[in-house]
Design a protein around this motif. Structure first.
Motif, PDB file in Angstrom:
ATOM      1  N   HIS A 151       0.837  -1.201   0.000  1.00 43.72           N
ATOM      2  CA  HIS A 151       0.000   0.000   0.000  1.00 43.72           C
ATOM      3  C   HIS A 151       0.874   1.255   0.000  1.00 43.72           C
ATOM      4  N   ASP A 152       1.947   1.220   0.755  1.00 42.37           N
ATOM      5  CA  ASP A 152       2.870   2.355   0.805  1.00 42.37           C
ATOM      6  C   ASP A 152       3.493   2.607  -0.568  1.00 42.37           C
ATOM      7  N   LEU A 153       3.864   1.550  -1.274  1.00 46.61           N
ATOM      8  CA  LEU A 153       4.448   1.695  -2.613  1.00 46.61           C
ATOM      9  C   LEU A 153       3.423   2.229  -3.613  1.00 46.61           C
ATOM     10  N   ILE A 154       2.210   1.672  -3.588  1.00 44.38           N
ATOM     11  CA  ILE A 154       1.158   2.101  -4.514  1.00 44.38           C
ATOM     12  C   ILE A 154       0.802   3.573  -4.286  1.00 44.38           C
ATOM     13  N   THR A 155       0.773   3.963  -3.026  1.00 42.86           N
ATOM     14  CA  THR A 155       0.494   5.362  -2.700  1.00 42.86           C
ATOM     15  C   THR A 155       1.635   6.264  -3.151  1.00 42.86           C
ATOM     16  N   HIS A 156       2.848   5.825  -2.914  1.00 40.56           N
ATOM     17  CA  HIS A 156       4.028   6.622  -3.273  1.00 40.56           C
ATOM     18  C   HIS A 156       4.063   6.921  -4.767  1.00 40.56           C
ATOM     19  N   PHE A 157       3.724   5.933  -5.594  1.00 42.27           N
ATOM     20  CA  PHE A 157       3.772   6.117  -7.044  1.00 42.27           C
ATOM     21  C   PHE A 157       2.417   6.564  -7.629  1.00 42.27           C
ATOM     22  N   ASN A 158       1.465   6.861  -6.733  1.00 48.66           N
ATOM     23  CA  ASN A 158       0.165   7.391  -7.140  1.00 48.66           C
ATOM     24  C   ASN A 158      -0.503   6.505  -8.193  1.00 48.66           C
ATOM     25  N   SER A 195      -3.471   3.793  -9.412  1.00 46.35           N
ATOM     26  CA  SER A 195      -4.855   3.377  -9.179  1.00 46.35           C
ATOM     27  C   SER A 195      -4.907   1.860  -9.137  1.00 46.35           C
ATOM     28  N   ALA A 196      -4.975   1.301  -7.941  1.00 46.11           N
ATOM     29  CA  ALA A 196      -4.905  -0.153  -7.768  1.00 46.11           C
ATOM     30  C   ALA A 196      -6.030  -0.873  -8.497  1.00 46.11           C
ATOM     31  N   ASP A 197      -7.190  -0.227  -8.647  1.00 48.88           N
ATOM     32  CA  ASP A 197      -8.329  -0.864  -9.301  1.00 48.88           C
ATOM     33  C   ASP A 197      -8.077  -1.140 -10.779  1.00 48.88           C
ATOM     34  N   SER A 198      -7.075  -0.504 -11.356  1.00 47.30           N
ATOM     35  CA  SER A 198      -6.776  -0.676 -12.782  1.00 47.30           C
ATOM     36  C   SER A 198      -5.857  -1.868 -13.043  1.00 47.30           C
ATOM     37  N   TYR A 199      -5.467  -2.557 -11.964  1.00 41.43           N
ATOM     38  CA  TYR A 199      -4.476  -3.619 -12.112  1.00 41.43           C
ATOM     39  C   TYR A 199      -4.900  -4.893 -11.393  1.00 41.43           C
ATOM     40  N   MET A 200      -4.400  -6.012 -11.885  1.00 47.30           N
ATOM     41  CA  MET A 200      -4.465  -7.280 -11.175  1.00 47.30           C
ATOM     42  C   MET A 200      -3.128  -7.459 -10.475  1.00 47.30           C
ATOM     43  N   SER A 201      -3.152  -7.597  -9.160  1.00 48.18           N
ATOM     44  CA  SER A 201      -1.905  -7.676  -8.391  1.00 48.18           C
ATOM     45  C   SER A 201      -1.528  -9.120  -8.087  1.00 48.18           C
ATOM     46  N   GLU A 236      -6.070  -3.376 -18.931  1.00 49.36           N
ATOM     47  CA  GLU A 236      -6.253  -3.033 -20.340  1.00 49.36           C
ATOM     48  C   GLU A 236      -5.243  -3.758 -21.234  1.00 49.36           C
ATOM     49  N   MET A 237      -4.409  -4.601 -20.623  1.00 50.37           N
ATOM     50  CA  MET A 237      -3.420  -5.413 -21.359  1.00 50.37           C
ATOM     51  C   MET A 237      -2.429  -4.570 -22.162  1.00 50.37           C
ATOM     52  N   GLU A 238      -1.974  -3.474 -21.562  1.00 50.08           N
ATOM     53  CA  GLU A 238      -1.002  -2.617 -22.232  1.00 50.08           C
ATOM     54  C   GLU A 238       0.375  -2.668 -21.589  1.00 50.08           C
ATOM     55  N   HIS A 239       0.425  -2.935 -20.284  1.00 52.49           N
ATOM     56  CA  HIS A 239       1.717  -2.924 -19.596  1.00 52.49           C
ATOM     57  C   HIS A 239       1.596  -3.608 -18.233  1.00 52.49           C
ATOM     58  N   LEU A 240       2.715  -3.766 -17.585  1.00 55.20           N
ATOM     59  CA  LEU A 240       2.736  -4.219 -16.196  1.00 55.20           C
ATOM     60  C   LEU A 240       3.713  -3.356 -15.411  1.00 55.20           C
ATOM     61  N   LEU A 241       3.538  -3.360 -14.111  1.00 56.23           N
ATOM     62  CA  LEU A 241       4.426  -2.642 -13.199  1.00 56.23           C
ATOM     63  C   LEU A 241       4.971  -3.621 -12.165  1.00 56.23           C
ATOM     64  N   VAL A 242       6.214  -3.436 -11.771  1.00 61.28           N
ATOM     65  CA  VAL A 242       6.785  -4.176 -10.648  1.00 61.28           C
ATOM     66  C   VAL A 242       7.213  -3.140  -9.616  1.00 61.28           C
ATOM     67  N   LEU A 243       6.629  -3.228  -8.433  1.00 62.08           N
ATOM     68  CA  LEU A 243       6.945  -2.284  -7.368  1.00 62.08           C
ATOM     69  C   LEU A 243       7.736  -2.985  -6.274  1.00 62.08           C
ATOM     70  N   PHE A 244       8.793  -2.337  -5.812  1.00 60.40           N
ATOM     71  CA  PHE A 244       9.577  -2.890  -4.713  1.00 60.40           C
ATOM     72  C   PHE A 244      10.380  -1.782  -4.050  1.00 60.40           C
ATOM     73  N   LYS A 298      15.139   2.508  -0.924  1.00 61.36           N
ATOM     74  CA  LYS A 298      14.822   3.205  -2.174  1.00 61.36           C
ATOM     75  C   LYS A 298      13.648   2.521  -2.867  1.00 61.36           C
ATOM     76  N   LYS A 299      12.576   3.269  -3.080  1.00 56.00           N
ATOM     77  CA  LYS A 299      11.392   2.739  -3.754  1.00 56.00           C
ATOM     78  C   LYS A 299      11.602   2.746  -5.264  1.00 56.00           C
ATOM     79  N   GLU A 300      11.222   1.643  -5.922  1.00 57.88           N
ATOM     80  CA  GLU A 300      11.439   1.502  -7.364  1.00 57.88           C
ATOM     81  C   GLU A 300      10.155   1.057  -8.055  1.00 57.88           C
ATOM     82  N   GLN A 301      10.002   1.500  -9.298  1.00 60.21           N
ATOM     83  CA  GLN A 301       8.884   1.100 -10.142  1.00 60.21           C
ATOM     84  C   GLN A 301       9.413   0.714 -11.515  1.00 60.21           C
TER      85      GLN A 301
END
Length: 285
Positions: free
Chosen positions: A186-193, A195-201, A262-270, A275-278
């Motif tokens: 949640h901290d990572l998703i908030t940091h990078f602003n 929208s969690a609803d747009s993704y399958m985690s 929307e099957m356009e991209h994926l994100l990896v958050l860690f 150091k927060k990375e996307q």
């Protein structure tokens, strides 16, 4: 004359260092995705976690292994394995060998207190054909282990709870890990602003299911490409930096993978060592 000799010697020495640097850069360990080779495959790939023994009064020993073998010797074989302890990254091991079919990774570590251990490994092979044609194969494997280290009970370990005592501990350890990771993600998703609803985690430790099952709205061929490229980026940006960090300074938790609905991209958050990375991977089918 001496000045000319010194000048020539300096040029030669600089050239040698330059060549060595280029060679080192070109031979640095890396996982590179190439089109899947349908003619070769892995004969086996696995990861295992086992409790070996108790070490003194308040610690125990864990055996962590990753093994894989391809059906033929390959130009390059690479495996990487990540171990998490209650959701926190405990260690990273990787190995690459040219001209082989087999990779074996083994590590013995000392731990203490009750823990839920998870390991996920990526097994990769690079095949070179004539006319500079390069293809690859890959597989994932995983394992887990619950260890109960309580002052009031004997040391115990299991993969699936078999009695009420183990069930209670499994629920407790699962809840502890989940709460910690949900807070972290949640901290990572908030940091990078985002929208969690747009993704399958999908937690990285759960990614193995998509080795034999397509991602939603994708074919298995598309899924294999997405997973291969995902690990390519993860290896460069997460595994290598983590492996180069002293174990007592390593601070990270299970990365979360977000697949765009929307099957356009994926994100990896860690987060790695504060150091927060996307990482962003655009699909190209």
């Amino acid at each position: 004359m001496n000045k000319w000799l010194f000048f020539i010697f300096t040029i030669i020495l600089t050239s040698i260092f330059g060549v060595v640097y280029i060679i080192q850069m070109n031979t640095s360990p890396a996982i590179t995705y190439f089109p899947i080779d349908e003619e070769t495959s892995f004969t086996y790939s696995d990861s295992t976690l086992e409790l070996i023994s108790e070490q003194g009064y308040d610690s125990y020993e864990i055996d962590w292994e990753s093994n894989s073998q391809s059906d033929t010797q390959m130009y390059l074989r690479q495996d990487a394995s990540l171990l998490f302890d209650n959701g926190r990254l405990r260690g990273v091991r990787s190995k690459w060998v040219q001209g082989t079919d087999t990779i074996h990774l083994k590590e013995t570590l000392i731990s203490e207190d009750s823990s839920f251990f998870q390991v996920i490994s990526f097994h990769h092979g690079e095949v070179h054909y004539p006319n500079d044609e390069i293809k690859s194969i890959h597989q994932m494997s995983n394992d887990h282990l619950y260890v109960i280290d309580s002052p009031t009970t004997p040391l115990d370990a299991f993969k699936s709870a078999e009695d009420e005592f183990q069930i209670e501990w499994q629920i407790l350890l699962d809840r502890t890990k989940k709460q910690q990771l949900l807070y972290h993600w949640h901290d990572l998703i908030t940091h990078f602003n985002i929208s969690a609803d747009s993704y399958m985690s999908v937690p990285l430790t759960k990614l193995v299911r998509y080795g034999n099952e397509p991602l939603p709205s994708m074919t298995q061929e598309q899924t294999d490409k997405v997973i291969g490229r995902l690990w390519e980026g993860l290896y460069k940006n997460y595994i290598v930096p983590a492996a180069n960090t002293e174990s007592n300074e390593l601070v990270s938790y299970v990365p979360i993978v977000l697949f765009d609905k929307e099957m356009e991209h994926l994100l990896v958050l860690f987060e790695l060592n504060g150091k927060k990375e996307q990482l962003i991977q655009n699909y190209s089918f």
